[in-house]
Enzyme design. Structure first.
Site, PDB file in Angstrom:
ATOM      1  CG  ASP A   8      -1.877   1.022   1.018  1.00  0.00           C
ATOM      2  OD1 ASP A   8      -1.979   1.686   0.150  1.00  0.00           O
ATOM      3  OD2 ASP A   8      -2.654   1.475   2.176  1.00  0.00           O
ATOM      4  CG  ASP A 103      -2.917   3.720  -3.580  1.00  0.00           C
ATOM      5  OD1 ASP A 103      -4.049   3.195  -3.873  1.00  0.00           O
ATOM      6  OD2 ASP A 103      -2.671   4.442  -2.542  1.00  0.00           O
ATOM      7  CD  GLU A 104      -5.290  -1.170  -0.579  1.00  0.00           C
ATOM      8  OE1 GLU A 104      -5.622  -1.909   0.261  1.00  0.00           O
ATOM      9  OE2 GLU A 104      -6.103  -0.378  -1.056  1.00  0.00           O
TER      10      GLU A 104
END
Length: 359
Positions: A8, A103-104
């Site tokens: 993350d 983003d994860e």
């Protein structure tokens, strides 16, 4: 025993902006919309969070809490480019990747030969590469399953790495506050507190029947999570549950008639976006309204045919009766039919997306 990594990025959009503009470093920064146009915060850095600023907050409210807050207009093309680079780094260590957002992501490295199969060393290498190649930080959690890996990635943010070995699972879970469980928000925490449930140790004292009685289908997950159990696979393909279009208006819309006037443009944009999903079937449509005082309601109907304007007009009128207030936002959308073995399957219940894309 599986080896799962949850990665993350830390304050992703804001971190990319600070990387590209050194004058922003050390200052409270948020990426979001213009306060004058009723924009909201997409993300902010830790300097801004110290003032109580957070994602989904109205930009105007954020500026009141932090007058020195720097608002940066989102640059999604740039963020996608960075995300693709990060995804390429992930792919060096595993083919089993489940992206959750730009983003994860989850990685299953159970069969990876990198670093003699050490998930901890793989996570360290990923973090180092992201930092050196992209100039931003990423936190990671390593654990035997997705539930614990996600909890672990948040444990030492920002720029942290937390590893939960199989031998540590039981002790770690017993002391875990229920608020750390993904899906347990403030309202559910309050309901749990009324039942004297504060940690996973407290959850273990309750039978599955009792948890299902209080928390529905989620009760079974809570029963398992309290024991560190999560059998979910890392899925390389995720089916989209819904597609929607919404608009936040610079001035409040007064009256249902003016709200109806706004519908055709929203529906046209929804149809345009659906062209990218040809072949997908949908089983429901919805209208979402948000009042000037931020009250929100959504009305849904089953529908597997054409997207007719009159259906959305009916839903809007029904939603309006719940609000009877000036509106700051109107949204329209569809629910995609769930698929099982490649065949569309109707479902009566769908989970609302936290953020719907706007026009």
């Amino acid at each position: 025993m599986r080896k799962i990594i949850h990665c993350d990025c830390d304050c992703f959009y804001a971190s990319v902006e600070a990387r590209d503009n050194p004058s922003l470093r050390g200052r409270p920064v948020a990426v979001g919309g213009d306060a004058a146009r009723r924009g909201v915060i997409a993300t902010c850095n830790y300097e801004a969070r110290a003032f109580g600023v957070h994602s989904a907050m109205a930009t105007a409210t954020a500026l009141r809490r932090c007058p020195d807050l720097v608002i940066v207009t989102p640059n999604m093309d740039k963020y996608r480019e960075v995300a693709l680079h990060i995804r390429a780094i992930f792919a060096q260590y595993s083919e089993v990747i489940e992206p959750l957002s730009l983003d994860e992501a989850y990685l299953d490295v159970s069969d990876s030969s990198a670093f003699q199969g050490s998930a901890t060393r793989i996570a360290q290498a990923i973090r180092q590469q992201v930092s050196s190649e992209l100039g931003i930080t990423i936190s990671a959690g390593v654990a035997p399953n997705k539930f614990l890996a996600k909890v672990a990635s948040d444990w030492n943010k920002p720029d942290g790495l937390t590893v939960i070995t199989p031998a540590q699972v039981d002790d770690f879970v017993l002391s875990l506050p229920v608020g750390k469980i993904h899906g347990v928000g403030k309202v559910m925490q309050q309901r749990m507190a009324a039942l004297d449930i504060y940690t996973c140790a407290d959850l273990r004292q309750r039978s599955m029947d009792e948890l299902q009685r209080h928390f529905g289908k989620f009760g079974q997950q809570l029963y398992d999570y309290a024991r560190g159990i999560d059998h979910r696979d890392v899925k390389t393909h995720r089916q989209r549950k819904s597609l929607s279009v919404e608009n936040t208006y610079a001035e409040d819309i007064e009256g249902v008639e003016l709200a109806l006037v706004a519908l055709p443009a929203l529906l046209d944009e929804l149809k345009r976006r659906l062209h990218k999903h040809e072949g997908e079937t949908f089983s429901g449509v919805f209208v979402k309204l948000k009042a000037a005082d931020f009250r929100q309601t959504t009305i849904e109907r089953r529908c597997d045919g054409f997207l007719e304007l009159d259906l959305f007009e009916t839903l809007l009128k029904e939603a309006w009766l719940r609000m009877e207030s000036s509106l700051r936002l109107i949204g329209v959308g569809v629910r995609f039919a769930a698929k099982q073995n490649g065949v569309a399957e109707r479902r009566a219940e769908y989970q609302l997306d936290l953020f719907d894309p706007g026009i």
